[in-house]
Scaffold this motif. Structure first.
Motif, PDB file in Angstrom:
ATOM      1  N   ARG A 143     147.260   2.031  78.843  1.00 32.08           N
ATOM      2  CA  ARG A 143     146.624   1.252  80.137  1.00 32.08           C
ATOM      3  C   ARG A 143     145.463   0.541  79.554  1.00 32.08           C
ATOM      4  N   THR A 144     144.716   1.213  78.699  1.00 30.73           N
ATOM      5  CA  THR A 144     143.480   0.348  78.302  1.00 30.73           C
ATOM      6  C   THR A 144     143.669  -0.751  77.434  1.00 30.73           C
ATOM      7  N   GLU A 145     144.944  -0.816  76.922  1.00 29.32           N
ATOM      8  CA  GLU A 145     145.275  -1.998  75.929  1.00 29.32           C
ATOM      9  C   GLU A 145     146.183  -2.835  76.542  1.00 29.32           C
ATOM     10  N   SER A 146     146.120  -2.617  78.005  1.00 28.77           N
ATOM     11  CA  SER A 146     146.973  -3.545  78.862  1.00 28.77           C
ATOM     12  C   SER A 146     148.604  -3.466  78.458  1.00 28.77           C
ATOM     13  N   GLY A 147     148.813  -2.151  78.478  1.00 24.50           N
ATOM     14  CA  GLY A 147     150.268  -1.988  78.203  1.00 24.50           C
ATOM     15  C   GLY A 147     150.635  -0.778  79.389  1.00 24.50           C
ATOM     16  N   TRP A 148     151.687  -0.323  79.127  1.00 27.47           N
ATOM     17  CA  TRP A 148     152.333   0.917  79.859  1.00 27.47           C
ATOM     18  C   TRP A 148     152.985   1.994  79.138  1.00 27.47           C
ATOM     19  N   LEU A 149     152.875   3.326  79.267  1.00 30.84           N
ATOM     20  CA  LEU A 149     153.769   4.179  78.771  1.00 30.84           C
ATOM     21  C   LEU A 149     154.449   4.950  79.792  1.00 30.84           C
ATOM     22  N   ALA A 150     155.715   4.965  79.826  1.00 30.62           N
ATOM     23  CA  ALA A 150     156.521   5.547  80.634  1.00 30.62           C
ATOM     24  C   ALA A 150     157.078   6.917  79.777  1.00 30.62           C
ATOM     25  N   LEU A 151     156.430   8.102  80.115  1.00 30.27           N
ATOM     26  CA  LEU A 151     157.078   9.326  79.888  1.00 30.27           C
ATOM     27  C   LEU A 151     158.478   9.966  80.580  1.00 30.27           C
ATOM     28  N   LEU A 152     159.433  10.052  79.536  1.00 31.02           N
ATOM     29  CA  LEU A 152     160.678  10.684  80.285  1.00 31.02           C
ATOM     30  C   LEU A 152     160.584  11.832  80.571  1.00 31.02           C
ATOM     31  N   VAL A 153     160.589  12.273  81.727  1.00 35.37           N
ATOM     32  CA  VAL A 153     160.529  13.831  82.236  1.00 35.37           C
ATOM     33  C   VAL A 153     161.838  14.228  82.694  1.00 35.37           C
ATOM     34  N   GLY A 154     162.482  15.401  82.321  1.00 38.00           N
ATOM     35  CA  GLY A 154     163.368  15.872  83.047  1.00 38.00           C
ATOM     36  C   GLY A 154     164.758  15.533  81.955  1.00 38.00           C
ATOM     37  N   THR A 155     165.649  16.512  81.933  1.00 37.25           N
ATOM     38  CA  THR A 155     166.916  16.325  81.327  1.00 37.25           C
ATOM     39  C   THR A 155     167.698  14.938  81.595  1.00 37.25           C
ATOM     40  N   VAL A 156     167.699  14.560  82.968  1.00 36.08           N
ATOM     41  CA  VAL A 156     168.299  13.412  83.363  1.00 36.08           C
ATOM     42  C   VAL A 156     167.967  12.111  82.799  1.00 36.08           C
ATOM     43  N   ALA A 157     166.756  12.195  82.974  1.00 37.14           N
ATOM     44  CA  ALA A 157     166.105  11.043  82.466  1.00 37.14           C
ATOM     45  C   ALA A 157     166.139  10.859  80.877  1.00 37.14           C
ATOM     46  N   VAL A 158     165.972  11.998  80.207  1.00 32.75           N
ATOM     47  CA  VAL A 158     166.245  11.827  78.373  1.00 32.75           C
ATOM     48  C   VAL A 158     167.540  11.507  78.286  1.00 32.75           C
ATOM     49  N   ALA A 159     168.771  12.036  79.009  1.00 28.07           N
ATOM     50  CA  ALA A 159     170.202  11.845  78.774  1.00 28.07           C
ATOM     51  C   ALA A 159     170.473  10.303  79.036  1.00 28.07           C
ATOM     52  N   GLY A 160     169.829   9.741  80.138  1.00 29.59           N
ATOM     53  CA  GLY A 160     169.934   8.449  80.353  1.00 29.59           C
ATOM     54  C   GLY A 160     169.595   7.606  79.417  1.00 29.59           C
ATOM     55  N   GLU A 274     167.580  -4.636  77.830  1.00 24.64           N
ATOM     56  CA  GLU A 274     167.622  -5.009  79.126  1.00 24.64           C
ATOM     57  C   GLU A 274     168.278  -4.051  79.999  1.00 24.64           C
ATOM     58  N   GLN A 275     169.138  -3.342  79.587  1.00 24.53           N
ATOM     59  CA  GLN A 275     169.489  -1.922  80.335  1.00 24.53           C
ATOM     60  C   GLN A 275     168.381  -1.029  80.334  1.00 24.53           C
ATOM     61  N   LEU A 276     167.626  -0.767  79.270  1.00 23.47           N
ATOM     62  CA  LEU A 276     166.514   0.157  79.342  1.00 23.47           C
ATOM     63  C   LEU A 276     165.408  -0.432  80.465  1.00 23.47           C
ATOM     64  N   ARG A 277     165.359  -1.782  80.249  1.00 24.37           N
ATOM     65  CA  ARG A 277     164.324  -2.596  81.304  1.00 24.37           C
ATOM     66  C   ARG A 277     164.584  -1.991  82.645  1.00 24.37           C
ATOM     67  N   ARG A 278     166.010  -2.331  83.016  1.00 27.78           N
ATOM     68  CA  ARG A 278     166.366  -2.012  84.472  1.00 27.78           C
ATOM     69  C   ARG A 278     166.466  -0.361  84.780  1.00 27.78           C
ATOM     70  N   SER A 279     166.678   0.351  83.844  1.00 28.22           N
ATOM     71  CA  SER A 279     166.445   1.774  84.080  1.00 28.22           C
ATOM     72  C   SER A 279     164.976   2.228  84.487  1.00 28.22           C
ATOM     73  N   LEU A 280     164.109   1.455  83.963  1.00 29.02           N
ATOM     74  CA  LEU A 280     162.651   1.966  84.224  1.00 29.02           C
ATOM     75  C   LEU A 280     162.112   1.656  85.343  1.00 29.02           C
TER      76      LEU A 280
END
Length: 323
Positions: A143-160, A274-280
């Motif tokens: 965030r402090t470098e004008s970005g974002w980090l999405a941490l995937l939590v849970g087996t469903v998110a990681v499996a996707g 693009e699929q990853l972008r939509r999933s987030l």
């Protein structure tokens, strides 16, 4: 302070060359021009198949820029940074001009000291979870470098994510030019730093730099902590800035005793990205994927000597423009 000098250039470049890059290609050059330190993409180190747009080179040069910033700040000579400052020279990624001299902050010192210890660990990690307070620090670093980090939590998110990444990896492996380029860069990563041969139960794809099978009972972690780093836009400057955010996240992890490795296959394949972008469901564009955890110590890949990456004053380097 009116100008940087050759000692500042060497100090900045020595830290910058420790940045990560796709296939350890190290696609950067450094020069002193008009009292500023400039970071340029090295066209001789371009990966023409997997990095047709120059995205990977810009990410790497952005990471090198962040290391250079830390080195200068640690010496009490912090820099002001402009990314892609000259449209006539698209290969010029960053220009660092002298700011007001001051002592380094504790955070700058901590991250600077982490630079020589950071390297990708492509081996299986232990199942121990990354603590919550460290996760918060990783989010703040992006965030402090004008970005974002999405941490995937849970087996469903990681499996996707696994499905998207594995599909992208299959697409790349079917490309004979991609395979040839991988083979040409095998020398850049020593055996000790390579991932073991992939096995069917693996959740995340690994580059096929190695034919060595892992020992029994040394599987990859079943629920890896995966972070997807992105920025609001997708211009050349956005991608270079993503490299800075990525490097701050990586060094923050290193300072906290966390190992990391990078996954870029779902970024390299446009449909997967693009699929990853939509999933987030987040505004902006994913730029790199980071795996976090606790691993057995491994060796770092070698880096070019600083003397190899310094270029003459005022030398123009062909561009890698566009995004």
């Amino acid at each position: 302070m009116d100008a940087y000098n050759e000692a500042d250039l060497h100090r900045a470049a020595a830290a910058a060359v420790r940045a990560p890059s796709l296939h350890n290609s190290q696609p950067w050059l450094f020069r002193l021009a008009g009292g500023a330190i400039e970071i340029l993409a090295d066209p001789a180190r371009r990966l023409p198949t997997v990095d047709r747009t120059g995205w990977a080179a810009r990410i790497a040069c952005g990471a090198a820029t962040y290391n250079a910033r830390l080195a200068l700040a640690a010496a009490g000579r912090p820099a002001e940074v402009r990314l892609h400052p000259d449209p006539r020279e698209p290969g010029l990624v960053a220009r660092l001009t002298p700011g007001r001299e001051r002592p380094p902050t504790y955070a700058e010192t901590e991250l600077f000291e982490a630079i020589p210890h950071r390297h990708s660990n492509r081996q299986p990690f232990w199942p121990d979870p990354v603590p919550t307070d460290v996760r918060i620090r990783l989010l703040d670093a992006a965030r402090t470098e004008s970005g974002w980090l999405a941490l995937l939590v849970g087996t469903v998110a990681v499996a996707g994510f696994s499905e998207i990444a594995t599909s992208a990896d299959r697409v790349l492996r079917r490309d004979t030019a991609y395979q040839a380029e991988m083979e040409a860069w095998r020398h850049a990563i020593p055996d000790s730093a390579r991932a073991p041969m992939a096995e069917p139960q693996d959740v995340l794809p690994q580059r096929f730099f190695n034919e060595r099978r892992r020992a029994p009972g040394h599987d990859y972690e079943p629920e890896p902590l995966v972070g997807i780093l992105g920025v609001p836009g997708d211009s050349a400057a956005d991608q270079s800035n993503a490299g800075q955010a990525m490097q701050k996240v990586l060094l923050t992890a290193t300072a906290a005793g966390i190992d990391t490795s990078l996954i870029s296959q779902p970024i390299e394949v446009p449909t997967a990205r693009e699929q990853l972008r939509r999933s987030l469901g987040r505004p902006g564009h994913p730029q790199i994927v980071i795996r976090f955890g606790y691993g057995t110590p491994t060796s770092a890949a070698p880096r070019r000597d600083v003397s190899e990456v310094l270029t003459g004053l005022g030398t123009l380097v062909p561009g890698i423009g566009g995004a």
